[in-house]
Motif scaffolding. Sequence first.
Motif, mmCIF file in Angstrom:
data_model
loop_
_atom_site.group_PDB
_atom_site.id
_atom_site.type_symbol
_atom_site.label_atom_id
_atom_site.label_comp_id
_atom_site.label_asym_id
_atom_site.label_seq_id
_atom_site.Cartn_x
_atom_site.Cartn_y
_atom_site.Cartn_z
ATOM 1 N N PHE A 1 0.811 -1.215 0.000
ATOM 2 C CA PHE A 1 0.000 0.000 0.000
ATOM 3 C C PHE A 1 0.847 1.269 0.000
ATOM 4 O O PHE A 1 0.529 2.245 -0.657
ATOM 5 N N PHE A 2 1.910 1.248 0.797
ATOM 6 C CA PHE A 2 2.639 2.480 1.063
ATOM 7 C C PHE A 2 3.323 3.092 -0.156
ATOM 8 O O PHE A 2 3.312 4.319 -0.312
ATOM 9 N N PRO A 3 3.936 2.294 -1.047
ATOM 10 C CA PRO A 3 4.544 2.918 -2.233
ATOM 11 C C PRO A 3 3.533 3.698 -3.069
ATOM 12 O O PRO A 3 3.823 4.819 -3.519
ATOM 13 N N LYS A 4 2.339 3.132 -3.275
ATOM 14 C CA LYS A 4 1.309 3.825 -4.054
ATOM 15 C C LYS A 4 0.801 5.040 -3.299
ATOM 16 O O LYS A 4 0.573 6.106 -3.901
ATOM 17 N N LEU A 5 0.622 4.913 -2.000
ATOM 18 C CA LEU A 5 0.177 6.040 -1.186
ATOM 19 C C LEU A 5 1.167 7.197 -1.289
ATOM 20 O O LEU A 5 0.774 8.343 -1.519
ATOM 21 N N CYS A 6 2.440 6.902 -1.149
ATOM 22 C CA CYS A 6 3.467 7.954 -1.210
ATOM 23 C C CYS A 6 3.545 8.571 -2.604
ATOM 24 O O CYS A 6 3.743 9.786 -2.748
ATOM 25 N N GLU A 7 3.346 7.738 -3.610
ATOM 26 C CA GLU A 7 3.352 8.250 -4.993
ATOM 27 C C GLU A 7 2.234 9.265 -5.191
ATOM 28 O O GLU A 7 2.438 10.321 -5.813
ATOM 29 N N LEU A 8 1.061 8.975 -4.655
ATOM 30 C CA LEU A 8 -0.081 9.884 -4.800
ATOM 31 C C LEU A 8 0.085 11.136 -3.938
ATOM 32 O O LEU A 8 -0.302 12.234 -4.345
ATOM 33 N N LEU A 9 0.664 10.974 -2.765
ATOM 34 C CA LEU A 9 0.878 12.136 -1.890
ATOM 35 C C LEU A 9 1.861 13.128 -2.510
ATOM 36 O O LEU A 9 1.748 14.343 -2.303
ATOM 37 N N LYS A 10 2.808 12.624 -3.281
ATOM 38 C CA LYS A 10 3.777 13.509 -3.934
ATOM 39 C C LYS A 10 3.109 14.411 -4.971
ATOM 40 O O LYS A 10 3.637 15.466 -5.314
ATOM 41 N N LEU A 11 1.936 14.000 -5.447
ATOM 42 C CA LEU A 11 1.211 14.785 -6.444
ATOM 43 C C LEU A 11 0.323 15.851 -5.793
ATOM 44 O O LEU A 11 -0.211 16.719 -6.484
ATOM 45 N N CYS A 12 0.172 15.777 -4.470
ATOM 46 C CA CYS A 12 -0.685 16.729 -3.765
ATOM 47 C C CYS A 12 0.080 18.016 -3.438
ATOM 48 O O CYS A 12 1.305 17.992 -3.291
ATOM 49 N N PRO A 13 -0.634 19.131 -3.314
ATOM 50 C CA PRO A 13 0.022 20.387 -2.917
ATOM 51 C C PRO A 13 0.720 20.243 -1.575
ATOM 52 O O PRO A 13 0.255 19.496 -0.707
ATOM 53 N N PHE A 21 -5.177 13.843 4.488
ATOM 54 C CA PHE A 21 -5.479 12.953 5.607
ATOM 55 C C PHE A 21 -5.359 11.508 5.144
ATOM 56 O O PHE A 21 -5.896 11.135 4.094
ATOM 57 N N VAL A 22 -4.674 10.710 5.931
ATOM 58 C CA VAL A 22 -4.535 9.279 5.638
ATOM 59 C C VAL A 22 -5.196 8.514 6.775
ATOM 60 O O VAL A 22 -4.822 8.664 7.945
ATOM 61 N N PHE A 23 -6.188 7.696 6.442
ATOM 62 C CA PHE A 23 -6.876 6.872 7.436
ATOM 63 C C PHE A 23 -6.542 5.407 7.204
ATOM 64 O O PHE A 23 -6.656 4.892 6.080
ATOM 65 N N LEU A 24 -6.140 4.738 8.264
ATOM 66 C CA LEU A 24 -5.830 3.313 8.181
ATOM 67 C C LEU A 24 -5.983 2.684 9.558
ATOM 68 O O LEU A 24 -6.310 3.362 10.531
ATOM 69 N N GLU A 25 -5.775 1.393 9.639
ATOM 70 C CA GLU A 25 -5.879 0.728 10.935
ATOM 71 C C GLU A 25 -4.719 1.159 11.821
ATOM 72 O O GLU A 25 -3.601 1.340 11.350
ATOM 73 N N MET A 31 3.962 2.559 10.724
ATOM 74 C CA MET A 31 4.681 2.185 9.504
ATOM 75 C C MET A 31 4.363 3.165 8.377
ATOM 76 O O MET A 31 5.244 3.536 7.597
ATOM 77 N N ALA A 32 3.097 3.578 8.308
ATOM 78 C CA ALA A 32 2.697 4.537 7.277
ATOM 79 C C ALA A 32 3.387 5.881 7.487
ATOM 80 O O ALA A 32 3.874 6.507 6.533
ATOM 81 N N GLU A 33 3.449 6.327 8.726
ATOM 82 C CA GLU A 33 4.103 7.609 9.025
ATOM 83 C C GLU A 33 5.574 7.589 8.623
ATOM 84 O O GLU A 33 6.095 8.556 8.064
ATOM 85 N N ARG A 34 6.241 6.486 8.906
ATOM 86 C CA ARG A 34 7.652 6.370 8.555
ATOM 87 C C ARG A 34 7.843 6.357 7.041
ATOM 88 O O ARG A 34 8.755 7.000 6.509
ATOM 89 N N ALA A 35 6.976 5.606 6.346
ATOM 90 C CA ALA A 35 7.079 5.522 4.890
ATOM 91 C C ALA A 35 6.854 6.894 4.252
ATOM 92 O O ALA A 35 7.571 7.286 3.321
ATOM 93 N N ASN A 172 -7.490 16.392 0.641
ATOM 94 C CA ASN A 172 -7.314 15.126 -0.072
ATOM 95 C C ASN A 172 -7.240 14.012 0.971
ATOM 96 O O ASN A 172 -6.391 14.052 1.868
ATOM 97 N N VAL A 173 -8.113 13.041 0.852
ATOM 98 C CA VAL A 173 -8.217 11.978 1.850
ATOM 99 C C VAL A 173 -7.837 10.641 1.220
ATOM 100 O O VAL A 173 -8.227 10.343 0.083
ATOM 101 N N PHE A 174 -7.088 9.840 1.981
ATOM 102 C CA PHE A 174 -6.689 8.510 1.532
ATOM 103 C C PHE A 174 -7.096 7.499 2.603
ATOM 104 O O PHE A 174 -6.741 7.645 3.770
ATOM 105 N N VAL A 175 -7.858 6.502 2.196
ATOM 106 C CA VAL A 175 -8.286 5.428 3.095
ATOM 107 C C VAL A 175 -7.547 4.164 2.644
ATOM 108 O O VAL A 175 -7.745 3.690 1.531
ATOM 109 N N VAL A 176 -6.711 3.634 3.525
ATOM 110 C CA VAL A 176 -5.709 2.661 3.082
ATOM 111 C C VAL A 176 -5.765 1.348 3.859
ATOM 112 O O VAL A 176 -5.814 1.343 5.094
#
Length: 270
Positions: A1-13, A21-25, A31-35, A172-176
């Motif tokens: 999940f994280f590589p795609k999430l980071c790829e999309l976040l790089k496109l955000c302002p 906002f990133v929502f996950l378990e 792990m998401a914060e570190r990635a 921009n919200v991401f549910v992961v």
Amino acid sequence: FFPKLCELLKLCPTDLEHNNFVFLEEKISLMAERAIADALNGSFNTSVYSFGNYYKSRSKNASAVSKEGSSMIVRKILSSLSLKTFKNAGQTLAPSLFELIIQLKSASVSPSDILNASKNVKGILKNKITDVYEVYNAYEGYLLERGLTDQSAQLDRLPTIIDSDAKMKGANVFVVGFQGFTAQIKNAIKSLIKRASSVTFILPDGKNKFAFVGETKKAVINICKNLGVSFLESKVNGDYLNEAKYILDNLFAPKKSKKEKIKTDKIFVY
């Protein structure tokens, strides 16, 4: 999940006028914060939350009861009630019974629903369901009398919290990574879709029908259709470690010989 999430976040302002906002378990939030920190070299406009932690960050509710506190309440109730099947279970039952109550509440099943269900069965099953009703009903009464809110009640309030969150408007919200949504989280997602500028779901999928049932994706599609919101669906190829692939392929439907082994440096014995 994280590589795609980071790829999309790089496109955000990246300016502070725009929020991500990133929502996950909760178990994978660190792990998401570190990635994200590694991929973006830090980010001041991206926040990572579980839905429960998001509520806590936005609510000033002093009457909120922690999971441990709720378990203690159930333990106290167990010692005060005269039950049929749980009477010899002792106080060790309290944590498990509390988890059951939370699951029932997350599915919008009330004590009265449990009581009605007990009328349709007989014998030991009837006694067990009746005991669950007695504890569940007493637990809800305890919270109501003292003006307390537990973990489940807090999640019920998520739509209100989201609707009033100024930073969520236009975000921009991401549910992961979710494998399923409770009724409460589905309601929260509806509010996210209405409030945010965009909502992206990065969800697990695969050919293994035992591991990937597609429940989460179907829930998202149904929510979008019911809200009259257009959506775009795409598939992203993901790579597994050899060990993870082996487990995935054999966990639910073992096919390979027990003699077949795979070398790994990911498992340690201390």
